[in-house]
Design a protein around this motif. Sequence first.
Motif, PDB file in Angstrom:
ATOM      1  N   PRO A 177       0.832  -1.211   0.000  1.00 42.75           N
ATOM      2  CA  PRO A 177       0.000   0.000   0.000  1.00 42.75           C
ATOM      3  C   PRO A 177       0.860   1.252   0.000  1.00 42.75           C
ATOM      4  O   PRO A 177       1.997   1.239   0.483  1.00 42.75           O
ATOM      5  CB  PRO A 177      -0.810  -0.120   1.291  1.00 42.75           C
ATOM      6  N   ILE A 226      -4.275  -0.736   1.060  1.00 50.05           N
ATOM      7  CA  ILE A 226      -4.714  -1.459  -0.134  1.00 50.05           C
ATOM      8  C   ILE A 226      -3.575  -2.362  -0.604  1.00 50.05           C
ATOM      9  O   ILE A 226      -2.503  -1.879  -0.980  1.00 50.05           O
ATOM     10  CB  ILE A 226      -5.119  -0.499  -1.258  1.00 50.05           C
ATOM     11  N   THR A 279      -7.074  -6.779  -5.717  1.00 47.98           N
ATOM     12  CA  THR A 279      -6.799  -5.961  -4.529  1.00 47.98           C
ATOM     13  C   THR A 279      -7.686  -6.352  -3.351  1.00 47.98           C
ATOM     14  O   THR A 279      -8.777  -6.901  -3.534  1.00 47.98           O
ATOM     15  CB  THR A 279      -7.018  -4.471  -4.835  1.00 47.98           C
ATOM     16  N   ASP A 325      -2.810   6.356   1.035  1.00 47.28           N
ATOM     17  CA  ASP A 325      -3.993   5.572   1.416  1.00 47.28           C
ATOM     18  C   ASP A 325      -4.015   5.324   2.920  1.00 47.28           C
ATOM     19  O   ASP A 325      -5.061   5.407   3.563  1.00 47.28           O
ATOM     20  CB  ASP A 325      -4.006   4.234   0.667  1.00 47.28           C
ATOM     21  N   SER A 347      -8.432  -4.781   0.966  1.00 49.00           N
ATOM     22  CA  SER A 347      -8.199  -3.692   1.906  1.00 49.00           C
ATOM     23  C   SER A 347      -8.147  -4.231   3.328  1.00 49.00           C
ATOM     24  O   SER A 347      -8.994  -5.039   3.721  1.00 49.00           O
ATOM     25  CB  SER A 347      -9.317  -2.646   1.778  1.00 49.00           C
TER      26      SER A 347
END
Length: 493
Positions: free
Chosen positions: A245, A257, A303, A249, A305
Amino acid sequence: MCWYELDYWGQGTMVTVTTATPAAPSLFPLDSSCGADLSQDPVALGCLAKDFLPDSITFSWNDNKNASITDGIKKFPSVLNTAGTYTATTQLSVTASEAQEVFYCSAEHPNGIRTVRVHPHRPCTTEPSMTIRPPARDQFLEPNKTSTIICSVKNLCNQAVTLKWLKEGVEVSSGIHTDGPVSSGRNGYTLSSELTVSEKDWDNDRVYSCKVESKNFSDIRNISKCFECGGECSPSDIGTQLIPPNFADIYIRKSAILTCRVINMQSTEGLNVIWMREDGKELKTSIGERKVQSNGRFSVDATTSVCADEWERGDEYTCEVIHPELIFPLKKTLTKQPVTNSHAPSVYIFPPPAEQLALREAATVTCLVKSFNPPDLFIKWLSNGEELNASKYISTQPIQESSQPLLYFAYSTLQISEQEWNAGNTYTCLVGHEKLPLQVTQRTVDKSTVYLDGFMDAEEEDFYNLWTTASTFIILFLLSLFYSTTVTLIKVK
């Protein structure tokens, strides 16, 4: 021999005169075309009676057990041909399940009875095949320096097909010549298309794609100079790249991410990607659109999260890739890597140069961020406290500043008008980095702070230069006057 036929129709009498010889019909089956959807009710079958005379014909239908069929039958009016004979058709509608059987159509005529076997085509048994051929190199030797890429599709089930050419993913509308679809008998239809390309584009490794879509078939083939070389330009095996990531972010969204990029796929059909925690618990994974690589193969980003705190404390996450071309699934693990010699950045902001302001056209405010490690950071601009759109400024990627210790620098330029600068608006450079005390810092500049700090605009600088020159002249004049007076007094004494 002349044949006279009288038919009573409405209020008058139609007289047909022909020199044709009375004859029994020739009977032909009319079945569903290859590729028709036989799973939908109803399915239409038919038969065609040709070249019969007189116009007196009766159709009948039987199933494969010779049982007479009375429902679902239509007879269409006879049509007089130019040769003086007649043509007529009949249609039978059956259910999808019944359409798998054989039916018999009979035509009874004064000159004889004819029967024909009718059954729908089974769905295409041969899979369509698609190929794409690179341009012939010898064609580039001709004066126009062009050649053609050829895309061919065989065994298509029907003529309802579209073919598109793409260059670097963008549809091409010129330089295309397409033939077909052309019937190949029981092998369905064949489609062929040529795209003219320049030698310059081909040598620059542009990726060309041939995309074909129909009801029962859809595929895309890619070609480029690199792909033609047999995969020497890049690895040919399917692989994965794990992308950690970015700090923006983590700071702004408070989430991390994680990206698993699957590369070098001939096709994305059957691809499945799963992100998992250390304990094997699956995470919600989003699989993006496929992208064309320079070698003509595909890549896809998958992806997920996770919480920023979980990433920061060093939790491990595993990406598992399943694909028909892989014997075993690919697995890779991603975790935050510790950074040695980490260092917070120093941030400097610079006003527009006086030379630029003198042009009265534009003003460039610059933000320099230096001596930081790790290289991941973000830069944003604010005007009077309001965040500006990223299209208003340009920021460089981190650039290595030194190797011992390993440090990086970056800069960002904000373009504004000269009027905006002279209006007294404030401009702030906001920098985020994980080693800053509060993970973010800022520097602000405007016309007034520049003046207080010893900077001035073009008009002020011109005035200052004029005053400096005048002051120097006055001082030299006074010195000269003092010198003359002194010399005069000495001579008088």
